[in-house]
Motif scaffolding. Structure first.
Motif, PDB file in Angstrom:
ATOM      1  N   UNK A 149      70.802  29.781  45.854  1.00  0.00           N
ATOM      2  CA  UNK A 149      70.889  28.480  46.347  1.00  0.00           C
ATOM      3  C   UNK A 149      71.170  28.415  47.698  1.00  0.00           C
ATOM      4  N   UNK A 150      72.180  29.181  48.295  1.00  0.00           N
ATOM      5  CA  UNK A 150      72.223  29.351  49.502  1.00  0.00           C
ATOM      6  C   UNK A 150      70.957  29.965  50.540  1.00  0.00           C
ATOM      7  N   UNK A 151      70.492  30.824  50.005  1.00  0.00           N
ATOM      8  CA  UNK A 151      69.260  31.352  50.572  1.00  0.00           C
ATOM      9  C   UNK A 151      68.244  30.479  50.569  1.00  0.00           C
ATOM     10  N   UNK A 152      67.909  29.679  49.701  1.00  0.00           N
ATOM     11  CA  UNK A 152      66.933  28.498  49.625  1.00  0.00           C
ATOM     12  C   UNK A 152      67.377  27.582  50.622  1.00  0.00           C
ATOM     13  N   UNK A 153      68.476  27.257  50.877  1.00  0.00           N
ATOM     14  CA  UNK A 153      68.906  26.283  51.673  1.00  0.00           C
ATOM     15  C   UNK A 153      68.741  26.654  53.212  1.00  0.00           C
ATOM     16  N   UNK A 154      69.249  27.563  53.547  1.00  0.00           N
ATOM     17  CA  UNK A 154      69.427  28.114  54.868  1.00  0.00           C
ATOM     18  C   UNK A 154      68.396  29.101  55.313  1.00  0.00           C
ATOM     19  N   UNK A 155      67.702  29.680  54.660  1.00  0.00           N
ATOM     20  CA  UNK A 155      66.474  30.587  54.692  1.00  0.00           C
ATOM     21  C   UNK A 155      67.246  31.796  55.327  1.00  0.00           C
ATOM     22  N   UNK A 156      68.456  32.438  54.897  1.00  0.00           N
ATOM     23  CA  UNK A 156      69.117  33.629  55.117  1.00  0.00           C
ATOM     24  C   UNK A 156      69.336  34.353  54.077  1.00  0.00           C
ATOM     25  N   UNK A 157      68.545  35.064  53.430  1.00  0.00           N
ATOM     26  CA  UNK A 157      68.752  35.732  52.209  1.00  0.00           C
ATOM     27  C   UNK A 157      69.950  37.047  52.279  1.00  0.00           C
ATOM     28  N   UNK A 158      69.742  37.973  53.357  1.00  0.00           N
ATOM     29  CA  UNK A 158      70.704  38.834  53.516  1.00  0.00           C
ATOM     30  C   UNK A 158      72.351  38.156  53.688  1.00  0.00           C
TER      31      UNK A 158
END
Length: 411
Positions: A149-158
């Protein structure tokens, strides 16, 4: 061969299960991001909505009470679930989704990542039960939900992967969760990208050449970020204590907080301090910020979250770090936009005690050309912020000053 089969079986197990979590997290995270962004746009176009904030607060408390959740449940509960101390109720996901949108729509000062971590924890818990995972695997699937969910929200997967792995226990990284978290984050990030969402913040910085004076200036800024983080956390805790002491009834507590935010919004009618404040962050990265902006945002956020409204503390952290960095960096002789980026990254590092994730955040948002300076600022802010942290259930496993096992909760 026996051990090879164990590792291969585990690898494909996590590809499947974390992939499912990533698909759900990506869909939910994208819908959540779209909802919150539209809520902020709608509020900015209809400033009168701020007067409905107290009523919105009553609605939030009512929803939680109706669902049988009497005591506050937040990101601390999700962190506790990773250590198998507590379980994340599945109903928490829909509740935090709706409550955060209400908070942003009606002008509360909050972020989204708290909701993202709670949504992710709820998704991970639900999927884990579906696949009948044991206690140890449940911890990893909760982490993968948080990452997704964090990656989807901020676009920062790593950043999302290492934030989930670092934030639970400072000094210990759960490397067993690396593959599940990475799979979930990449799948969720891909789904978010498919629907047109990319990096929340993206900026090309005027990075100074490496040298003694730029290093010293960035180091001083790192110290300022550590001090700012302590001020922010201290204010959040004290305001929460005041509300808890004088307003035992959750309805009265959130009603009072909503009224206070309405009053503060009349004193600061620009709307910069309501909602997420992303516009101000972009201005700071362009080199423009009022010197008092970070102080006002701390007050707005402390009252909003202390009263019981929902959201998160990290986007406000980006706000206060970037605006402080822009102002102080200019005084130090740094490019204000570059200093705003350093302030954003290093303040984030100090409040969540996650230096690796913070450095990766700098690279994913601003590119690798400032990597050395990101590392300098984050190292200093991490150490000098002491044992303070946004999340009280976060464990400080090892001392920041010596190789010593201490196992204490963040202050």
């Amino acid at each position: 061969m026996k051990y090879a089969r164990i590792f291969v079986r585990s690898f494909f197990k996590w590809l499947l299960i974390a992939g499912v979590v990533g698909v759900i997290s990506g869909g939910v995270g994208t819908l959540f991001r779209l909802s919150v962004e539209n809520a902020n746009v709608l509020r900015q176009a209809n400033t009168w909505l701020i007067f409905l904030l107290p009523l919105g607060g009553l609605l939030i408390v009512g929803c939680y009470q109706l669902c049988g959740i009497k005591s506050p449940i937040g990101t601390d509960r999700v962190i506790g679930s990773v250590r198998a101390e507590e379980e994340v109720p599945v109903i928490l996901g829909p509740l935090i989704f709706v409550s955060t949108v209400i908070t942003h729509l009606l002008g509360g000062s909050a972020g989204r990542e708290g909701a993202a971590l709670q949504l992710g924890g709820s998704i991970g818990t639900h999927v884990g039960k579906l696949f009948r995972l044991d206690e140890k695997d449940m911890s990893l699937i909760v982490l993968s939900g948080m990452s997704g969910v964090f990656a989807a929200l901020f676009g920062t997967p790593l950043t999302s992967v290492f934030f989930a792995l670092e934030v639970i226990s400072v000094g210990v990284i759960y490397y067993s969760g690396l593959v599940p978290c990475l799979v979930s984050a990449l799948v969720a990030y891909s789904i978010s990208g498919y629907f047109g969402f990319d990096l929340e913040i993206e900026k090309v910085l005027a990075v100074p050449d490496f040298g003694l004076f730029p290093v010293l200036r960035v180091a001083v800024l790192g110290v300022c970020c550590a001090v700012l983080s302590i001020l922010y956390i201290f204010t959040m805790d004290r305001v929460d204590d005041i509300f808890e002491k004088f307003f035992k009834n959750p309805y009265l507590r959130i009603l009072t907080g909503g009224i206070v935010i309405v009053g503060l919004s009349m004193l600061f009618p620009s709307g910069h301090y309501n909602g997420s404040g992303m516009g101000v962050i972009f201005q700071a990265l362009d080199g423009e910020a009022d010197w008092w902006a970070f102080l006002v945002k701390i007050l707005f956020t402390a009252v909003t979250l202390g009263a019981g409204f929902k959201g998160g503390e990290i986007v406000p952290t980006f706000f206060i770090g970037s605006t402080m960095g822009c102002f102080v960096g200019g005084l130090l002789g740094l490019d204000p936009g570059f200093a705003a980026a350093i302030g954003l990254i290093a303040t984030f590092c100090a409040v969540v005690n996650s230096p690796v994730a913070s450095i990766l955040l700098g690279i994913e948002l601003f590119g690798a050309q400032g990597l050395i300076f990101f590392g300098i600022a984050c190292s200093i802010s991490y150490m000098l912020s002491g044992y303070y942290g946004l999340y009280g259930s976060q464990k400080i496993m090892y001392s920041k000053t010596k190789a010593k096992y201490i196992n204490i909760n963040a202050k």
